[in-house]
Design a protein around this motif. Structure first.
Motif, mmCIF file in Angstrom:
data_model
loop_
_atom_site.group_PDB
_atom_site.id
_atom_site.type_symbol
_atom_site.label_atom_id
_atom_site.label_comp_id
_atom_site.label_asym_id
_atom_site.label_seq_id
_atom_site.Cartn_x
_atom_site.Cartn_y
_atom_site.Cartn_z
ATOM 1 N N UNK A 4 43.607 51.729 39.697
ATOM 2 C CA UNK A 4 42.346 51.100 39.381
ATOM 3 C C UNK A 4 41.699 50.670 40.678
ATOM 4 N N UNK A 5 40.441 50.980 40.859
ATOM 5 C CA UNK A 5 39.712 50.529 42.042
ATOM 6 C C UNK A 5 38.609 49.587 41.604
ATOM 7 N N UNK A 6 38.451 48.523 42.342
ATOM 8 C CA UNK A 6 37.428 47.534 42.042
ATOM 9 C C UNK A 6 36.741 47.211 43.345
ATOM 10 N N UNK A 7 35.538 47.698 43.507
ATOM 11 C CA UNK A 7 34.815 47.523 44.760
ATOM 12 C C UNK A 7 34.077 46.195 44.750
ATOM 13 N N UNK A 8 34.347 45.355 45.730
ATOM 14 C CA UNK A 8 33.681 44.064 45.786
ATOM 15 C C UNK A 8 32.185 44.219 45.998
ATOM 16 N N UNK A 9 31.753 45.342 46.521
ATOM 17 C CA UNK A 9 30.326 45.548 46.737
ATOM 18 C C UNK A 9 29.566 45.675 45.419
ATOM 19 N N UNK A 10 30.280 45.897 44.318
ATOM 20 C CA UNK A 10 29.607 46.002 43.028
ATOM 21 C C UNK A 10 29.318 44.637 42.421
ATOM 22 N N UNK A 11 29.801 43.570 43.059
ATOM 23 C CA UNK A 11 29.546 42.231 42.551
ATOM 24 C C UNK A 11 28.225 41.717 43.105
ATOM 25 N N UNK A 12 27.434 41.170 42.233
ATOM 26 C CA UNK A 12 26.129 40.691 42.657
ATOM 27 C C UNK A 12 26.188 39.263 43.197
ATOM 28 N N UNK A 13 27.020 38.398 42.615
ATOM 29 C CA UNK A 13 26.931 36.976 42.899
ATOM 30 C C UNK A 13 27.892 36.481 43.967
ATOM 31 N N UNK A 14 28.978 37.152 44.194
ATOM 32 C CA UNK A 14 29.978 36.595 45.100
ATOM 33 C C UNK A 14 30.582 37.675 45.968
ATOM 34 N N UNK A 15 31.047 37.257 47.167
ATOM 35 C CA UNK A 15 31.683 38.242 48.036
ATOM 36 C C UNK A 15 33.166 38.371 47.722
ATOM 37 N N UNK A 16 33.800 37.291 47.261
ATOM 38 C CA UNK A 16 35.222 37.341 46.940
ATOM 39 C C UNK A 16 35.421 37.798 45.500
ATOM 40 N N UNK A 17 36.442 38.604 45.284
ATOM 41 C CA UNK A 17 36.797 39.082 43.945
ATOM 42 C C UNK A 17 37.898 38.175 43.407
ATOM 43 N N UNK A 18 37.715 37.686 42.183
ATOM 44 C CA UNK A 18 38.696 36.817 41.527
ATOM 45 C C UNK A 18 39.498 37.640 40.528
ATOM 46 N N UNK A 19 40.803 37.749 40.777
ATOM 47 C CA UNK A 19 41.704 38.472 39.885
ATOM 48 C C UNK A 19 42.604 37.452 39.200
ATOM 49 N N UNK A 20 42.482 37.329 37.890
ATOM 50 C CA UNK A 20 43.344 36.440 37.130
ATOM 51 C C UNK A 20 44.694 37.091 36.920
ATOM 52 N N UNK A 21 45.764 36.328 37.099
ATOM 53 C CA UNK A 21 47.129 36.839 36.948
ATOM 54 C C UNK A 21 47.808 36.116 35.791
ATOM 55 N N UNK A 22 48.417 36.896 34.907
ATOM 56 C CA UNK A 22 49.103 36.340 33.751
ATOM 57 C C UNK A 22 50.301 37.224 33.448
ATOM 58 N N UNK A 23 51.329 36.637 32.886
ATOM 59 C CA UNK A 23 52.519 37.408 32.545
ATOM 60 C C UNK A 23 53.294 36.699 31.448
ATOM 61 N N UNK A 24 54.169 37.440 30.823
ATOM 62 C CA UNK A 24 55.136 36.898 29.868
ATOM 63 C C UNK A 24 54.468 36.003 28.820
ATOM 64 N N UNK A 25 53.437 36.549 28.189
ATOM 65 C CA UNK A 25 52.752 35.816 27.125
ATOM 66 C C UNK A 25 53.548 35.852 25.827
ATOM 67 N N UNK A 26 54.375 36.851 25.643
ATOM 68 C CA UNK A 26 55.239 36.943 24.456
ATOM 69 C C UNK A 26 54.472 36.639 23.169
#
Length: 168
Positions: A4-26
């Motif tokens: 998966x590629x996610x280009x930060x240049x495609x974001x209009x409002x912010x320069x940093x990309x926020x990736x939420x991390x979650x695991x083991x939701x069971x």
């Protein structure tokens, strides 16, 4: 493998990309976890999902990358990859459920971040220039471990990881 590629240049409002991390939701989608993930540009689930409805709830928030954990079974789970590689800005992220399996999947040249789950223990550790992040478990409490999730902030080649306790 999923890539998966996610280009930060495609974001209009912010320069940093926020990736939420979650695991083991069971199979438990906590409202606190959903609030933690709000506003993320993408979400990574590092396995042990247990029911596809969990993925549906996360996809309503942001684009989702998920890998299969040892408790993910059935036809829906068979469609999930065992590992995934994401390219965000100049950062390559490897996602695998169990850290013991990283060596199976990684041609680790160029991997800057490894996201895992499985242990339910939240962890941020940098070794050999690779940032290892386990967001812990956002699902049912196991032993006395915290209920937690994480966040990656990526700006070009810079990456910063944080962990967040979701419930007291």
């Amino acid at each position: 493998m999923t890539s998966f590629s996610f280009a930060s240049s495609s974001l209009a409002a912010a320069s940093a990309v926020r990736i939420g991390l979650i695991s083991d939701t069971h199979n438990l989608v906590r409202p606190e976890a959903l609030r933690h993930l709000e506003g993320c540009d993408a979400i990574v689930h590092a396995g042990d999902i247990c029911e596809p409805a969990v993925l549906d709830a996360l996809r309503e928030i942001a684009p989702l990358t998920a890998v299969r954990g040892n408790n993910d079974t059935g036809a829906w789970a068979a469609a999930l990859p065992t590992h995934a590689t994401l390219h965000v800005g100049d950062v390559t992220i490897l996602v695998v459920h169990d850290i013991a399996d990283v060596g199976k999947y990684a041609q680790r040249d160029g991997v800057r971040v490894v996201v895992t789950g499985h242990s339910h223990k939240p962890l941020i550790d940098e070794r050999g220039g690779v940032l290892y992040v386990n967001p812990g478990s956002a699902g049912p409490r196991r032993f006395k471990l915290p209920i937690s999730a994480g966040l990656l902030l990526i700006d070009g080649a810079q990456v910063h990881a944080t962990l967040h306790t979701l419930t007291a």
